[in-house]
Design a protein around this motif. Structure first.
Motif, PDB file in Angstrom:
ATOM      1  N   GLU A  65     -41.215 -78.193 -53.967  1.00  0.00           N
ATOM      2  CA  GLU A  65     -40.836 -79.452 -54.630  1.00  0.00           C
ATOM      3  C   GLU A  65     -40.743 -80.592 -53.627  1.00  0.00           C
ATOM      4  O   GLU A  65     -41.114 -81.729 -53.936  1.00  0.00           O
TER       5      GLU A  65
ATOM      6  N   PRO B 236     -40.443 -56.064 -61.022  1.00  0.00           N
ATOM      7  CA  PRO B 236     -41.293 -55.007 -61.562  1.00  0.00           C
ATOM      8  C   PRO B 236     -40.821 -54.568 -62.943  1.00  0.00           C
ATOM      9  O   PRO B 236     -39.671 -54.828 -63.322  1.00  0.00           O
TER      10      PRO B 236
ATOM     11  N   GLU C 242     -33.374 -69.930 -52.988  1.00  0.00           N
ATOM     12  CA  GLU C 242     -32.966 -71.311 -53.276  1.00  0.00           C
ATOM     13  C   GLU C 242     -33.452 -72.241 -52.154  1.00  0.00           C
ATOM     14  O   GLU C 242     -33.915 -73.353 -52.420  1.00  0.00           O
TER      15      GLU C 242
ATOM     16  N   TYR D 223     -37.692 -63.219 -50.426  1.00  0.00           N
ATOM     17  CA  TYR D 223     -37.244 -64.337 -51.263  1.00  0.00           C
ATOM     18  C   TYR D 223     -38.179 -64.324 -52.463  1.00  0.00           C
ATOM     19  O   TYR D 223     -39.198 -63.610 -52.451  1.00  0.00           O
ATOM     20  N   SER D 224     -37.854 -65.131 -53.488  1.00  0.00           N
ATOM     21  CA  SER D 224     -38.589 -64.987 -54.744  1.00  0.00           C
ATOM     22  C   SER D 224     -40.092 -65.241 -54.578  1.00  0.00           C
ATOM     23  O   SER D 224     -40.513 -66.238 -53.978  1.00  0.00           O
TER      24      SER D 224
ATOM     25  N   TYR E 137     -19.758 -63.715 -56.209  1.00  0.00           N
ATOM     26  CA  TYR E 137     -21.125 -63.958 -56.699  1.00  0.00           C
ATOM     27  C   TYR E 137     -21.045 -64.523 -58.120  1.00  0.00           C
ATOM     28  O   TYR E 137     -21.683 -65.534 -58.451  1.00  0.00           O
TER      29      TYR E 137
ATOM     30  N   ARG F 231     -28.088 -57.476 -50.042  1.00  0.00           N
ATOM     31  CA  ARG F 231     -29.546 -57.591 -50.229  1.00  0.00           C
ATOM     32  C   ARG F 231     -29.860 -58.613 -51.322  1.00  0.00           C
ATOM     33  O   ARG F 231     -30.630 -59.547 -51.120  1.00  0.00           O
TER      34      ARG F 231
HETATM   35  N1  BYC Z   1     -39.769 -61.812 -55.764  1.00  0.00           N
HETATM   36  O1  BYC Z   1     -35.825 -52.763 -58.085  1.00  0.00           O
HETATM   37  P1  BYC Z   1     -36.108 -54.202 -58.309  1.00  0.00           P
HETATM   38  C1  BYC Z   1     -34.249 -69.839 -58.233  1.00  0.00           C
HETATM   39  C2  BYC Z   1     -38.283 -56.970 -55.115  1.00  0.00           C
HETATM   40  S1  BYC Z   1     -34.380 -68.664 -57.081  1.00  0.00           S
HETATM   41  C3  BYC Z   1     -39.631 -61.123 -54.616  1.00  0.00           C
HETATM   42  O2  BYC Z   1     -36.266 -54.611 -59.714  1.00  0.00           O
HETATM   43  P2  BYC Z   1     -33.653 -55.723 -58.076  1.00  0.00           P
HETATM   44  C4  BYC Z   1     -34.732 -71.207 -58.015  1.00  0.00           C
HETATM   45  C5  BYC Z   1     -36.847 -56.502 -55.012  1.00  0.00           C
HETATM   46  O3  BYC Z   1     -36.090 -57.324 -54.137  1.00  0.00           O
HETATM   47  C6  BYC Z   1     -34.834 -67.203 -57.966  1.00  0.00           C
HETATM   48  N2  BYC Z   1     -39.195 -59.828 -54.598  1.00  0.00           N
HETATM   49  O4  BYC Z   1     -35.001 -55.077 -57.541  1.00  0.00           O
HETATM   50  C7  BYC Z   1     -34.593 -71.809 -56.778  1.00  0.00           C
HETATM   51  C8  BYC Z   1     -37.036 -55.099 -54.486  1.00  0.00           C
HETATM   52  O5  BYC Z   1     -37.400 -55.147 -53.101  1.00  0.00           O
HETATM   53  P3  BYC Z   1     -36.317 -54.800 -51.924  1.00  0.00           P
HETATM   54  C9  BYC Z   1     -34.280 -66.011 -57.299  1.00  0.00           C
HETATM   55  C10 BYC Z   1     -38.879 -59.270 -55.781  1.00  0.00           C
HETATM   56  O6  BYC Z   1     -32.976 -56.378 -56.940  1.00  0.00           O
HETATM   57  C11 BYC Z   1     -35.116 -73.086 -56.549  1.00  0.00           C
HETATM   58  C12 BYC Z   1     -38.304 -54.656 -55.211  1.00  0.00           C
HETATM   59  O7  BYC Z   1     -39.001 -55.831 -55.574  1.00  0.00           O
HETATM   60  N3  BYC Z   1     -33.362 -65.357 -58.173  1.00  0.00           N
HETATM   61  O8  BYC Z   1     -33.775 -69.454 -59.212  1.00  0.00           O
HETATM   62  O9  BYC Z   1     -32.872 -54.747 -58.888  1.00  0.00           O
HETATM   63  C13 BYC Z   1     -35.748 -73.759 -57.584  1.00  0.00           C
HETATM   64  C14 BYC Z   1     -38.000 -53.826 -56.438  1.00  0.00           C
HETATM   65  O10 BYC Z   1     -37.412 -54.633 -57.490  1.00  0.00           O
HETATM   66  C15 BYC Z   1     -38.980 -59.954 -56.982  1.00  0.00           C
HETATM   67  C16 BYC Z   1     -32.657 -64.306 -57.751  1.00  0.00           C
HETATM   68  O11 BYC Z   1     -32.761 -63.888 -56.636  1.00  0.00           O
HETATM   69  C17 BYC Z   1     -39.449 -61.273 -56.963  1.00  0.00           C
HETATM   70  N4  BYC Z   1     -39.611 -62.005 -58.063  1.00  0.00           N
HETATM   71  O12 BYC Z   1     -34.174 -56.855 -59.098  1.00  0.00           O
HETATM   72  C18 BYC Z   1     -35.858 -73.164 -58.815  1.00  0.00           C
HETATM   73  C19 BYC Z   1     -31.709 -63.736 -58.772  1.00  0.00           C
HETATM   74  N5  BYC Z   1     -38.595 -59.116 -57.982  1.00  0.00           N
HETATM   75  O13 BYC Z   1     -35.192 -55.826 -52.037  1.00  0.00           O
HETATM   76  C20 BYC Z   1     -35.337 -71.910 -59.053  1.00  0.00           C
HETATM   77  C21 BYC Z   1     -30.922 -62.572 -58.256  1.00  0.00           C
HETATM   78  C22 BYC Z   1     -38.273 -57.960 -57.402  1.00  0.00           C
HETATM   79  O14 BYC Z   1     -35.838 -53.407 -52.171  1.00  0.00           O
HETATM   80  N6  BYC Z   1     -31.741 -61.394 -58.088  1.00  0.00           N
HETATM   81  N7  BYC Z   1     -38.454 -58.028 -56.086  1.00  0.00           N
HETATM   82  O15 BYC Z   1     -37.080 -54.967 -50.641  1.00  0.00           O
HETATM   83  C23 BYC Z   1     -32.025 -60.514 -59.076  1.00  0.00           C
HETATM   84  O16 BYC Z   1     -31.655 -60.693 -60.217  1.00  0.00           O
HETATM   85  C24 BYC Z   1     -32.753 -59.263 -58.713  1.00  0.00           C
HETATM   86  O17 BYC Z   1     -32.659 -59.087 -57.311  1.00  0.00           O
HETATM   87  C25 BYC Z   1     -34.250 -59.273 -59.142  1.00  0.00           C
HETATM   88  C26 BYC Z   1     -34.894 -57.972 -58.622  1.00  0.00           C
HETATM   89  C27 BYC Z   1     -34.355 -59.289 -60.653  1.00  0.00           C
HETATM   90  C28 BYC Z   1     -35.000 -60.462 -58.541  1.00  0.00           C
END
Ligand code: BYC
Length: 333
Positions: free
Chosen positions: A68, A216, A61, A123-124, A163, A52
């Motif tokens: 952009e 959140p 990404e 996606y973000s 990862y 996920r």
């Molecule tokens: N947007 O329990 P939580 C980049 C969702 S790309 C959308 O806190 P988790 C870049 C979350 O998925 C940046 N959805 O979840 C590229 C969950 O829903 P689901 C992307 C969000 O996973 C191009 C629900 O809310 N980075 O850097 O523990 C140019 C509850 O949230 C968001 C990553 O993906 C959001 N902002 O924590 C420039 C980093 N936030 O899935 C830049 C990796 C939360 O149950 N991911 N949700 O349906 C992570 O670190 C974590 O997955 C998150 C969320 C901190 C994003």
């Protein structure tokens, strides 16, 4: 400048002796900071959580290239255009490393793309906002890539080997992206009053969506506790958000820009900036598909996937022909 993010300690360790013997090996490996590799036994829920998160990250990404890409043809100079194209190509590379990391968990890229286009995975949130002026390209690099690095440096030490390793190169490249964004903002802030106003306008529009990017609040985050236990998440959403604010406020001051938050103030007791209330209604609306650009972003991805069908078909046919030729050569030998 973001390397201080590496030391973390959010995970809560339970009493291993309280678990049935068969269930102790995996948490014991996590506690001992031994990386989990694709061939290792892992709980199904751990695998699903990674699929996920990693695919959501990969999709971000790829979709992140769209706002952009909107400015490649309108970059103000050849140099800016070349830099922007290099950055966007880096994002494509990040998407590919991340899809590959997710594939080690037994899910195909086709299936992941299908889930994105069907609206089953996210996606973000940040990429559902439009890029209205050139200053937005500066603001994205400065704020969005800045927030991304804040979130991603700890991921270089997460428990899943593929990862964590993918994140090392990604973070190095994100660091260049953040600097190129800040460089655009510096140029605009040192320019004419109209250019500086454009930079301020971009900050006004991108500040809160960037603050929301971290997800959140900890109290509302459904996955955080378990992901912390598994050392997928090493810092909480709110901790990362606070670090981002603390890091970025002095940068805005250096630029001579005003952060659009009347409640923003240094709190000497906490040793952090206090900041205003986040509009969570907006955040949840965006992640449910109702942001300003959600529909457009998915439509563009759908068209790219459909238009690429012949390329995938041709690549598979070519691979099959090569394999058949190798078999023939082996038989003849
Ligand atoms: N947007 O329990 P939580 C980049 C969702 S790309 C959308 O806190 P988790 C870049 C979350 O998925 C940046 N959805 O979840 C590229 C969950 O829903 P689901 C992307 C969000 O996973 C191009 C629900 O809310 N980075 O850097 O523990 C140019 C509850 O949230 C968001 C990553 O993906 C959001 N902002 O924590 C420039 C980093 N936030 O899935 C830049 C990796 C939360 O149950 N991911 N949700 O349906 C992570 O670190 C974590 O997955 C998150 C969320 C901190 C994003």
């Amino acid at each position: 400048m973001y390397a201080q993010m590496v030391d973390t300690g959010l995970a809560k360790v339970e009493d291993l002796d309280a678990l049935p013997p068969a269930e102790r090996a995996f948490p014991a490996r996590i506690d001992a900071d031994v990386k989990i590799e694709p061939q290792d036994d892992m709980p199904e829920a751990y695998r699903r959580t990674l699929v996920r998160q990693i695919q959501q990250h990969a999709h971000s990404e790829i979709v992140g290239m769209l706002p952009e890409g909107n400015w490649v043809t309108r970059a103000p100079s050849l140099k800016r255009k070349a830099i922007l194209m290099a950055k966007i190509q880096d994002e494509a590379g990040h998407g590919l490393y991340l899809y590959s990391a997710a594939e080690t968990l037994g899910v195909s890229r086709d299936a992941m793309t299908g889930d994105l286009l069907a609206g089953k995975v996210k996606y973000s949130s940040i990429f559902n906002y439009p890029t209205l002026t050139w200053a937005d390209i500066g603001a994205i690099g400065w704020l969005v890539d800045g927030a991304a690095i804040m979130n991603q440096i700890p991921l270089c030490r997460c428990s899943y080997g593929p990862y964590a390793r993918a994140m090392i190169r990604i973070c190095k490249e994100e660091s260049f992206h953040q600097r190129q964004g800040f460089d655009i903002m510096m140029a605009m802030c040192a320019g004419t009053p109209a250019q500086k106003a454009m930079a301020q306008d971009a900050l006004d529009r991108w500040w809160w969506p960037s603050v929301m990017m971290f997800g959140p609040s900890d109290a509302q985050s459904v996955h955080s506790a378990q992901s912390a236990r598994w050392k997928i998440k090493l810092l909480s959403n709110d901790e990362l958000r606070q670090r981002f604010v603390d890091q970025t406020v002095p940068q805005a001051e250096y630029l001579g820009l005003r952060i659009p938050d009347a409640d923003l103030a240094w709190n000497p007791e906490r040793g952090h900036y206090d900041f205003g209330a986040i509009d969570w209604d907006e955040f949840y609306a965006v992640i449910k598909g109702h942001g300003p650009c959600n529909r457009e972003r998915i439509e563009v991805r759908r068209k790219a996937w459909d238009d690429g069908a012949w390329v995938r078909e041709a690549a598979l046919a070519h691979a099959a022909k090569r394999a058949a030729r190798t078999d023939d050569a082996a038989e003849a030998a």
